[in-house]
Design a protein around this motif. Structure first.
Motif, PDB file in Angstrom:
ATOM      1  N   ASP A   1     -12.467 -11.208  -8.149  1.00 19.68           N
ATOM      2  CA  ASP A   1     -13.368 -11.427  -7.014  1.00 19.68           C
ATOM      3  C   ASP A   1     -13.702 -10.132  -6.278  1.00 19.68           C
ATOM      4  O   ASP A   1     -14.742 -10.045  -5.610  1.00 19.68           O
ATOM      5  N   ASP A   2     -12.853  -9.130  -6.408  1.00 23.55           N
ATOM      6  CA  ASP A   2     -13.047  -7.886  -5.666  1.00 23.55           C
ATOM      7  C   ASP A   2     -13.715  -6.797  -6.504  1.00 23.55           C
ATOM      8  O   ASP A   2     -13.904  -5.680  -6.029  1.00 23.55           O
ATOM      9  N   TYR A   3     -14.078  -7.136  -7.737  1.00 24.74           N
ATOM     10  CA  TYR A   3     -14.671  -6.131  -8.629  1.00 24.74           C
ATOM     11  C   TYR A   3     -16.161  -6.408  -8.782  1.00 24.74           C
ATOM     12  O   TYR A   3     -16.578  -7.558  -8.936  1.00 24.74           O
ATOM     13  N   ASP A   4     -16.973  -5.365  -8.757  1.00 26.88           N
ATOM     14  CA  ASP A   4     -18.426  -5.550  -8.769  1.00 26.88           C
ATOM     15  C   ASP A   4     -18.921  -6.221 -10.046  1.00 26.88           C
ATOM     16  O   ASP A   4     -19.708  -7.170  -9.993  1.00 26.88           O
ATOM     17  N   ASP A   5     -18.498  -5.723 -11.200  1.00 28.57           N
ATOM     18  CA  ASP A   5     -18.910  -6.319 -12.477  1.00 28.57           C
ATOM     19  C   ASP A   5     -17.919  -7.421 -12.840  1.00 28.57           C
ATOM     20  O   ASP A   5     -16.921  -7.188 -13.536  1.00 28.57           O
ATOM     21  N   ARG A   6     -18.225  -8.605 -12.371  1.00 30.46           N
ATOM     22  CA  ARG A   6     -17.291  -9.727 -12.501  1.00 30.46           C
ATOM     23  C   ARG A   6     -16.916  -9.996 -13.953  1.00 30.46           C
ATOM     24  O   ARG A   6     -15.769 -10.287 -14.272  1.00 30.46           O
ATOM     25  N   ASP A   7     -17.878  -9.892 -14.850  1.00 31.70           N
ATOM     26  CA  ASP A   7     -17.611 -10.182 -16.258  1.00 31.70           C
ATOM     27  C   ASP A   7     -16.640  -9.177 -16.863  1.00 31.70           C
ATOM     28  O   ASP A   7     -15.795  -9.540 -17.693  1.00 31.70           O
TER      29      ASP A   7
ATOM     30  N   VAL B   1       0.842  -1.185   0.000  1.00 26.51           N
ATOM     31  CA  VAL B   1       0.000   0.000   0.000  1.00 26.51           C
ATOM     32  C   VAL B   1       0.880   1.239   0.000  1.00 26.51           C
ATOM     33  O   VAL B   1       1.750   1.394   0.854  1.00 26.51           O
ATOM     34  N   LEU B   2       0.688   2.106  -0.975  1.00 35.91           N
ATOM     35  CA  LEU B   2       1.435   3.353  -1.062  1.00 35.91           C
ATOM     36  C   LEU B   2       0.491   4.515  -0.818  1.00 35.91           C
ATOM     37  O   LEU B   2      -0.501   4.679  -1.525  1.00 35.91           O
ATOM     38  N   PHE B   3       0.841   5.333   0.209  1.00 40.04           N
ATOM     39  CA  PHE B   3       0.039   6.512   0.532  1.00 40.04           C
ATOM     40  C   PHE B   3      -1.437   6.145   0.715  1.00 40.04           C
ATOM     41  O   PHE B   3      -2.330   6.854   0.270  1.00 40.04           O
ATOM     42  N   GLY B   4      -1.674   5.007   1.355  1.00 41.78           N
ATOM     43  CA  GLY B   4      -3.036   4.600   1.674  1.00 41.78           C
ATOM     44  C   GLY B   4      -3.829   4.067   0.497  1.00 41.78           C
ATOM     45  O   GLY B   4      -5.035   3.882   0.601  1.00 41.78           O
ATOM     46  N   LYS B   5      -3.166   3.798  -0.618  1.00 42.32           N
ATOM     47  CA  LYS B   5      -3.895   3.337  -1.798  1.00 42.32           C
ATOM     48  C   LYS B   5      -3.199   2.128  -2.399  1.00 42.32           C
ATOM     49  O   LYS B   5      -2.000   2.160  -2.680  1.00 42.32           O
ATOM     50  N   ARG B   6      -3.936   1.055  -2.599  1.00 36.55           N
ATOM     51  CA  ARG B   6      -3.375  -0.145  -3.206  1.00 36.55           C
ATOM     52  C   ARG B   6      -3.353  -0.015  -4.724  1.00 36.55           C
ATOM     53  O   ARG B   6      -4.156   0.703  -5.316  1.00 36.55           O
ATOM     54  N   LYS B   7      -2.437  -0.763  -5.349  1.00 36.35           N
ATOM     55  CA  LYS B   7      -2.378  -0.767  -6.818  1.00 36.35           C
ATOM     56  C   LYS B   7      -3.690  -1.271  -7.411  1.00 36.35           C
ATOM     57  O   LYS B   7      -4.116  -0.816  -8.472  1.00 36.35           O
ATOM     58  N   SER B   8      -4.324  -2.216  -6.722  1.00 36.29           N
ATOM     59  CA  SER B   8      -5.586  -2.754  -7.235  1.00 36.29           C
ATOM     60  C   SER B   8      -6.683  -1.697  -7.237  1.00 36.29           C
ATOM     61  O   SER B   8      -7.592  -1.732  -8.079  1.00 36.29           O
ATOM     62  N   ASP B   9      -6.602  -0.735  -6.308  1.00 34.95           N
ATOM     63  CA  ASP B   9      -7.600   0.339  -6.298  1.00 34.95           C
ATOM     64  C   ASP B   9      -7.494   1.184  -7.562  1.00 34.95           C
ATOM     65  O   ASP B   9      -8.508   1.565  -8.161  1.00 34.95           O
ATOM     66  N   GLY B  10      -6.271   1.479  -7.958  1.00 34.06           N
ATOM     67  CA  GLY B  10      -6.083   2.235  -9.192  1.00 34.06           C
ATOM     68  C   GLY B  10      -6.578   1.467 -10.399  1.00 34.06           C
ATOM     69  O   GLY B  10      -7.192   2.048 -11.309  1.00 34.06           O
ATOM     70  N   TRP B  11      -6.330   0.166 -10.402  1.00 37.50           N
ATOM     71  CA  TRP B  11      -6.811  -0.678 -11.504  1.00 37.50           C
ATOM     72  C   TRP B  11      -8.335  -0.642 -11.579  1.00 37.50           C
ATOM     73  O   TRP B  11      -8.912  -0.495 -12.664  1.00 37.50           O
ATOM     74  N   LYS B  12      -9.001  -0.745 -10.444  1.00 42.97           N
ATOM     75  CA  LYS B  12     -10.465  -0.740 -10.428  1.00 42.97           C
ATOM     76  C   LYS B  12     -11.029   0.580 -10.938  1.00 42.97           C
ATOM     77  O   LYS B  12     -12.008   0.594 -11.698  1.00 42.97           O
ATOM     78  N   VAL B  13     -10.423   1.673 -10.534  1.00 44.26           N
ATOM     79  CA  VAL B  13     -10.891   2.984 -10.995  1.00 44.26           C
ATOM     80  C   VAL B  13     -10.731   3.105 -12.511  1.00 44.26           C
ATOM     81  O   VAL B  13     -11.637   3.571 -13.220  1.00 44.26           O
ATOM     82  N   GLN B  14      -9.581   2.679 -13.017  1.00 35.91           N
ATOM     83  CA  GLN B  14      -9.331   2.769 -14.455  1.00 35.91           C
ATOM     84  C   GLN B  14     -10.279   1.877 -15.250  1.00 35.91           C
ATOM     85  O   GLN B  14     -10.822   2.287 -16.286  1.00 35.91           O
ATOM     86  N   VAL B  15     -10.482   0.657 -14.768  1.00 34.86           N
ATOM     87  CA  VAL B  15     -11.364  -0.281 -15.469  1.00 34.86           C
ATOM     88  C   VAL B  15     -12.803   0.228 -15.479  1.00 34.86           C
ATOM     89  O   VAL B  15     -13.491   0.179 -16.506  1.00 34.86           O
ATOM     90  N   ALA B  16     -13.259   0.731 -14.346  1.00 36.74           N
ATOM     91  CA  ALA B  16     -14.629   1.242 -14.271  1.00 36.74           C
ATOM     92  C   ALA B  16     -14.830   2.414 -15.223  1.00 36.74           C
ATOM     93  O   ALA B  16     -15.855   2.502 -15.917  1.00 36.74           O
ATOM     94  N   ALA B  17     -13.859   3.314 -15.265  1.00 34.23           N
ATOM     95  CA  ALA B  17     -13.983   4.478 -16.148  1.00 34.23           C
ATOM     96  C   ALA B  17     -13.946   4.067 -17.616  1.00 34.23           C
ATOM     97  O   ALA B  17     -14.666   4.626 -18.454  1.00 34.23           O
ATOM     98  N   THR B  18     -13.130   3.080 -17.931  1.00 38.11           N
ATOM     99  CA  THR B  18     -12.991   2.651 -19.327  1.00 38.11           C
ATOM    100  C   THR B  18     -14.196   1.839 -19.789  1.00 38.11           C
ATOM    101  O   THR B  18     -14.697   2.027 -20.900  1.00 38.11           O
ATOM    102  N   ALA B  19     -14.662   0.928 -18.940  1.00 36.20           N
ATOM    103  CA  ALA B  19     -15.797   0.076 -19.323  1.00 36.20           C
ATOM    104  C   ALA B  19     -17.066   0.895 -19.515  1.00 36.20           C
ATOM    105  O   ALA B  19     -17.877   0.602 -20.407  1.00 36.20           O
ATOM    106  N   ALA B  20     -17.258   1.896 -18.666  1.00 32.30           N
ATOM    107  CA  ALA B  20     -18.404   2.814 -18.806  1.00 32.30           C
ATOM    108  C   ALA B  20     -19.723   2.063 -18.963  1.00 32.30           C
ATOM    109  O   ALA B  20     -20.526   2.357 -19.847  1.00 32.30           O
ATOM    110  N   HIS B  21     -19.916   1.043 -18.113  1.00 27.20           N
ATOM    111  CA  HIS B  21     -21.166   0.274 -18.060  1.00 27.20           C
ATOM    112  C   HIS B  21     -21.396  -0.616 -19.289  1.00 27.20           C
ATOM    113  O   HIS B  21     -22.493  -1.150 -19.466  1.00 27.20           O
TER     114      HIS B  21
END
Length: 302
Positions: free
Chosen positions: A63-69, A2-22
């Motif tokens: 397993d940690d991402y809401d939209d599993r697919d 964890v760097l500065f209170g943020k895991r690398k996986s958190d950044g991945w989730k934010v990027q994936v969510a923004a890119t997938a756009a539902h």
């Protein structure tokens, strides 16, 4: 780490969510390459990993991402066949009875077929998944919807048997059991409007049967697993009567349990059912006897 209170996986989730756009894998606009780039970047930041470590970390992302697919679509290219098969286990992905998870599961099959290791999901399975996506919404009638989709696919796509697609075989057998159980429950509770809504697709199938073929058709599947389907398919209740029955008091409705439900006979000289339970008749008929007399003329058991 964890760097500065943020895991690398958190950044991945934010990027994936923004890119997938539902969007989801069945969509023609799904951003496959961009999602893969996010996972590539995540793995590079992790440094040198063994194949087992890579599988473990990517499975954790899924397993940690809401939209599993969507997560599977982003990670499948870098995962082993064995790990992908574990992630696609139908028993752990689709909730019994309500079928929550079915939509994401079908989308995941599409994703792994397109970007996963060859052979994990066949082209035929992916075609079935695409065809069944419109029938995958969860809820009380989920089994009926799924079976309607299976019947539609069997009419259009040649298939000798379901054993060549074990995951769909499991889902179909489960849906047939749940569907039969639902109908029995509707019958026992006198929920005839719900029963009628659940069997509409059977009536359509009986009216427009599949052409003769040596391949597995929906009729053969239902005949072998749910023999009473033709009785339900031929059931043509009077919709006004079964809707009227829904508003009867519990003690009045109970007399119809043994008679099997509303019939499809409508006597011309009888009053419109909608006029029998208005405010005026409520005061004149507090026990519902007039309605009881009206409904008790004849019944048909599905």
């Amino acid at each position: 780490m964890v760097l500065f209170g943020k895991r690398k996986s958190d950044g991945w989730k934010v990027q994936v969510a923004a890119t997938a756009a539902h969007e989801h894998p069945s969509s023609p606009n799904f951003p496959w390459d961009q999602l893969q780039a996010h996972t590539d970047l995540y793995l590079r930041k992790k440094g040198k990993l063994t194949p087992a470590e890579r599988d473990f970390k990517l499975a954790a992302l899924v397993d940690d991402y809401d939209d599993r697919d969507v997560a599977i679509a982003a990670c499948a290219f870098a995962m082993s066949s064995q790990t992908l098969r574990v992630l696609l286990n139908v028993e752990s992905n689709v909730t019994p009875v309500t079928y929550y998870g079915l939509y994401a599961y079908l989308q995941s099959l599409i994703a792994v077929n397109y970007r996963g290791q060859p052979g994990v999901v066949s082209d035929l399975e992916a075609k079935w998944a695409r065809a069944l996506v419109p029938y995958s919404s969860p809820g009380p009638q989920a089994a009926a919807r799924f079976l309607e989709g299976v019947a539609s696919v069997l009419r259009d796509k040649l298939l000798q048997n379901l054993q060549s697609m074990p995951n769909f075989s499991i889902l179909t057998r489960r849906a047939l059991v749940d569907f039969a159980s639902n109908l029995e429950g509707f019958k026992l509770k006198n929920q005839w409007a719900a029963a009628q809504a659940a069997v509409v697709w059977l009536s359509k199938l009986l009216k427009n049967p599949s052409p003769p073929s040596h391949d597995l058709g929906p009729e053969q599947l239902l005949d072998s697993q749910f023999p009473s389907w033709r009785i339900w398919a031929a059931w043509k209740p009077d919709l006004d009567r079964i809707r009227l029955l829904e508003i009867l008091p519990g003690h009045t409705k109970a007399i119809f349990v043994d008679t099997g439900g509303p019939c499809n006979l409508y006597h011309r000289n009888q009053p419109d059912p909608r006029t029998l339970w208005d405010a005026e008749h409520r005061s004149q008929d507090p026990d519902g006897r007039r309605i009881q007399d009206y409904l008790s003329s004849a019944f048909m058991l599905p």
